[in-house]
Design an enzyme around this catalytic site. Sequence first.
Site, PDB file in Angstrom:
ATOM      1  N   GLY A 165      18.674  15.582 -32.134  1.00 24.19           N
ATOM      2  CA  GLY A 165      18.370  16.023 -30.768  1.00 24.19           C
ATOM      3  C   GLY A 165      18.985  15.103 -29.735  1.00 24.19           C
ATOM      4  N   ALA A 166      19.149  13.839 -30.111  1.00 21.95           N
ATOM      5  CA  ALA A 166      19.717  12.878 -29.159  1.00 21.95           C
ATOM      6  C   ALA A 166      21.183  13.199 -28.881  1.00 21.95           C
ATOM      7  CB  ALA A 166      19.561  11.464 -29.695  1.00 21.95           C
ATOM      8  N   GLY A 172       0.827  -1.211   0.000  1.00 19.62           N
ATOM      9  CA  GLY A 172       0.000   0.000   0.000  1.00 19.62           C
ATOM     10  C   GLY A 172       0.856   1.254   0.000  1.00 19.62           C
ATOM     11  N   GLY A 173       0.333   2.282   0.675  1.00 15.75           N
ATOM     12  CA  GLY A 173       1.009   3.580   0.688  1.00 15.75           C
ATOM     13  C   GLY A 173       2.421   3.502   1.225  1.00 15.75           C
TER      14      GLY A 173
END
Length: 517
Positions: free
Chosen positions: A407-408, A172-173
């Site tokens: 861009g890479a 859970g949390g």
Amino acid sequence: MAIAPIHLKKLAERRRVALAAGGEDKLAARKAKGLMNARERLLALFDPHTFTEWGMHTDHDCHGFGLEDKSFPGDGVVTGIGYVAGRPVAAFSQDFTVCGGSLGRIHSKKVCDLMDYAMKAGMPILGINDSGGARIQEGDDSLSGYGQVFFRNVLASGLVPQVSIIAGPCAGGAAYSPALTDFVIMTKKNANMFICGPEVIKAATGQTVTMDEVGSAMVHASVNGNVHFVANDDTHALEIAKKLFSFLPTNNVMDPPHRPTPTVDLALDPGINELIPADAKSGFDVLTLIPRLVDGGDFLEVHKEFAKNIVVGFGRICGIVVGIVANQPAVKAGTLDIDSSDKAARFIRTCNVYNIPLVTLVDIPGFMPGLAQERGGIIRHGAKMLFAYAASTVPKLTVIMRKAYGGAYLAMCSADMGADVVYAWPTAEIAVMGAEGAVKVLFKKEIAAAKDPKAKEAEYVADYKEKFASPFAAARKGMITDVIDPAQTRGILAMALRNTLSKRETRPPKKHGNMPL
Ligand code: HXC
């Protein structure tokens, strides 16, 4: 004059009760399963005789649900300070034998007190998670307890290194505390981590899934990247944590534990040249190169199982700790996709915040093409890389090995993105795009009109390559520091690291940048 023996007798009795934890039966049952108990884990972590325990005599203070008459020694968590390889570390270890290691008010107070101390004193925090989560009987007190831990995880982030080991349930949390730390190590044995387990998933969605599919170490390491290291068992997990600490500073104002060699070794390593295929289109395994660059081949790969098209990890070059970010041409041709961008950006941020110089090894044909990538947000995820590199002020050393396209190329820490030095191998190709793609755009009509379109295209490709498939066009424009023989790489990096280590880069003050998340 001497202390009355009754006092020491009482102390011994109290200690005996605390060390008995959840009882002999429960401790023995864990042993039978091959698991360490909470204190054993801390003793195995710390240098001999350095562990000082805090809050050994604590107990729960919950009145209700039949807990009034029960005792929870230590309230299900062992906390304290010890030394790892001679440097202090604050650690907590949840004790599953005491109410399933569940977190109640006092349990949370112990963890928070330890974290507050670690932040004041400036020392790393290690958390060993083995717990049924929020103690159900304590209701909103346990929820509040988790909130207070999460708050401190965030306060400590970037101040002191935080490492989590998941050595049991983390349900859970509760899983959000490790998720807020710098590194998560998870054991294959006994551990699972999830927000909603199989039963909740079945009830909410009708889907039938197993615990392994949802929350095993391998799933977190290879599918979603929640986990950085998979350990075979408790001992292995602690070994990984110790190794990790050997590369990390004690806090954000200290240097990492460099061990500079008295001289810088400039010896050539001609074996590197043997690793590079003659054909630029053939991939090579960057994991055969990295061990040749770092001292003794000692490379601690981080996130090894996740997004294998990029390799990140720690090593030393002539004693200086470095974080290495390397394209992996052997997987997906080394392209950057959503997961590899996330993985690298996170690692770059971690190195920057802990003053670890970055070495970037480039062989990248571009961002991964495809509908799934575009729709999945490669623009947003790829932007994290650009952001992380540009925002980093640690020494940044880049080696362009082969392809550095588009861009890479920028996303892999070019000079424009703040690299302090950029070395290129003679095999480097720095171009806006690959030759085949470029000629199709530039000479579409000419190729179509040609008698032999294939031959014409090949002619244009050869022409383009002649111009761009070498580092010298970029070198002429001063975009790179030098073109080097690959055999020189380790020596050149070692020298550049020594020279750049004193770098101090200041930027205009602001609250924080707005990184695309
Ligand atoms: C109180 C708990 C407990 C809990 C376990 N125990 N979890 N007590 N609160 N959360 C107790 C059990 O009653 C048992 O007590 C002992 O610990 C050992 O548990 P077992 O169930 O016998 O062990 P095992 O069979 O190994 O199963 C382990 C387990 C299971 C899978 C973790 O105990 C379990 O499902 N627990 C509940 C998990 C859960 O739902 N937690 C709340 C999550 S919500 P005795 O006396 O018999 O030894 C949450 C919210 C946090 O955490 C939100 C923060 C943001």
